[in-house]
Design an enzyme around this catalytic site. Structure first.
Site, mmCIF file in Angstrom:
data_model
loop_
_atom_site.group_PDB
_atom_site.id
_atom_site.type_symbol
_atom_site.label_atom_id
_atom_site.label_comp_id
_atom_site.label_asym_id
_atom_site.label_seq_id
_atom_site.Cartn_x
_atom_site.Cartn_y
_atom_site.Cartn_z
ATOM 1 N N HIS A 62 -7.766 -27.221 11.437
ATOM 2 C CA HIS A 62 -6.506 -27.315 10.692
ATOM 3 C C HIS A 62 -5.545 -28.320 11.313
ATOM 4 O O HIS A 62 -5.550 -28.525 12.522
ATOM 5 C CB HIS A 62 -5.819 -25.948 10.653
ATOM 6 C CG HIS A 62 -6.650 -24.882 10.032
ATOM 7 N ND1 HIS A 62 -6.591 -23.581 10.449
ATOM 8 C CD2 HIS A 62 -7.566 -24.906 9.035
ATOM 9 C CE1 HIS A 62 -7.436 -22.847 9.725
ATOM 10 N NE2 HIS A 62 -8.037 -23.630 8.866
ATOM 11 N N LYS A 72 1.010 -28.122 19.325
ATOM 12 C CA LYS A 72 0.564 -26.738 19.499
ATOM 13 C C LYS A 72 0.320 -26.449 20.971
ATOM 14 O O LYS A 72 -0.170 -27.306 21.712
ATOM 15 C CB LYS A 72 -0.754 -26.498 18.754
ATOM 16 C CG LYS A 72 -0.663 -26.651 17.255
ATOM 17 C CD LYS A 72 -2.012 -26.442 16.591
ATOM 18 C CE LYS A 72 -1.895 -26.621 15.088
ATOM 19 N NZ LYS A 72 -3.194 -26.449 14.423
ATOM 20 N N TYR A 132 -0.739 -19.130 19.086
ATOM 21 C CA TYR A 132 -0.328 -20.516 18.839
ATOM 22 C C TYR A 132 1.191 -20.602 18.941
ATOM 23 O O TYR A 132 1.886 -19.912 18.201
ATOM 24 C CB TYR A 132 -0.586 -20.925 17.394
ATOM 25 C CG TYR A 132 -1.950 -20.881 16.822
ATOM 26 C CD1 TYR A 132 -2.644 -22.060 16.604
ATOM 27 C CD2 TYR A 132 -2.533 -19.679 16.426
ATOM 28 C CE1 TYR A 132 -3.883 -22.045 16.005
ATOM 29 C CE2 TYR A 132 -3.783 -19.659 15.832
ATOM 30 C CZ TYR A 132 -4.451 -20.853 15.634
ATOM 31 O OH TYR A 132 -5.688 -20.837 15.043
ATOM 32 N N ASP A 170 -11.862 -22.747 4.844
ATOM 33 C CA ASP A 170 -12.452 -23.525 5.936
ATOM 34 C C ASP A 170 -13.828 -24.083 5.561
ATOM 35 O O ASP A 170 -14.213 -25.146 6.048
ATOM 36 C CB ASP A 170 -12.533 -22.685 7.209
ATOM 37 C CG ASP A 170 -11.156 -22.388 7.795
ATOM 38 O OD1 ASP A 170 -10.168 -23.047 7.380
ATOM 39 O OD2 ASP A 170 -11.062 -21.503 8.663
#
Length: 187
Positions: A62, A72, A132, A170
C-alpha cells in the site's frame, strides 16, 4: 536507539536500546528528535493504526499519493512478519528496488519508511499485531495498492504463492509498470 540505513538509504532500520533487569524491561519505541536528526527534516505523526492479522496473510503493498503521501514508522507489537518496502520514486536510481526485513515483537526492530514507497507484510506467526505511525491521514481517494505478487518485482516471499492469502483489494493491486500514478510532489 540505533539507526541503520538499509540498501535504499532513506529507509531506516531502528533498533531500540533495551534496559532489562529482574522486573522486566523498558525501551524507547519512539523519539522524535532522534528520528528528525537522522532523516534531516521535521516529522509529525498524526495517526496511528493497529492491524491484527492471522498467519499466512499478506497486507499490501500500500501507498498514498500526493497530496496525501505518508511517512510511516512501523513495528510489530505481537508476533512476526516478513516486511517489504518498494521504492516508487521515479526520479531516483533506487526506483523499483525493494527491501525486506523480519520484524517481530522479540527483535523489536522498526522501520522508518519515507513517503514515495509502497509497504506491505506477510504474517509469519499465528497472530500478528502491527503498529503504523503515519505522517498524514488515511485518504481513500489517494490510497493505492501495488500487486504483492508482481513477477516484475520478484519479491522473495518466504511462503509459496499458492499458500499466501490476501484480501480481494490486495489481490487486485496494480502491476509495477503502471505509470500514471504520481506518488509525491517531487516525481
Amino acid at each position: 536507539m540505533r539507526f541503520t540505513s538499509l540498501e535504499i538509504p532513506d529507509v531506516l532500520l531502528i533498533e531500540p536500546k533495551i534496559f532489562e533487569d529482574e522486573r522486566g524491561l523498558v525501551f524507547e519505541s519512539y523519539r522524535e528528535n532522534l528520528i528528525e536528526e537522522k532523516i534531516g527534516r521535521k516529522i509529525s505523526f498524526v495517526q496511528e493504526n493497529i492491524c491484527v492479522s492471522k498467519k499466512g496473510f499478506v497486507r499490501g503493498l500500500h501507498y498514498q499519493t500526493y497530496p496525501m503521501e505518508q511517512d510511516k514508522l512501523v513495528r510489530v507489537t505481537r508476533g512476526e512478519v516478513f516486511d517489504v518496502v518498494v521504492d516508487l520514486r521515479k526520479h531516483l536510481p533506487t526506483f523499483g528496488q525493494y527491501i525486506t526485513q523480519v520484524l517481530s515483537s522479540k527483535n523489536r526492530k522498526q522501520l522508518f519508511i519515507p513517503f514515495g514507497f509502497a509497504h506491505g507484510f506477510l504474517t509469519l506467526s499465528d497472530e500478528v499485531e502491527f503498529s503504523y505511525k503515519l505522517s498524514n491521514y488515511y485518504s481513500p481517494e489517494n490510497q493505492h495498492c501495488l500487486l504483492w505478487s508482481d513477477p516484475q518485482l520478484a519479491i522473495p516471499w518466504p511462503y509459496d504463492f499458492k499458500t499466501i492469502k490476501a484480501s480481494i483489494r490486495d489481490q487486485q493491486g496494480h502491476f509495477f509498470d503502471h505509470t500514471d500514478l504520481v506518488t509525491s510532489k517531487i516525481d
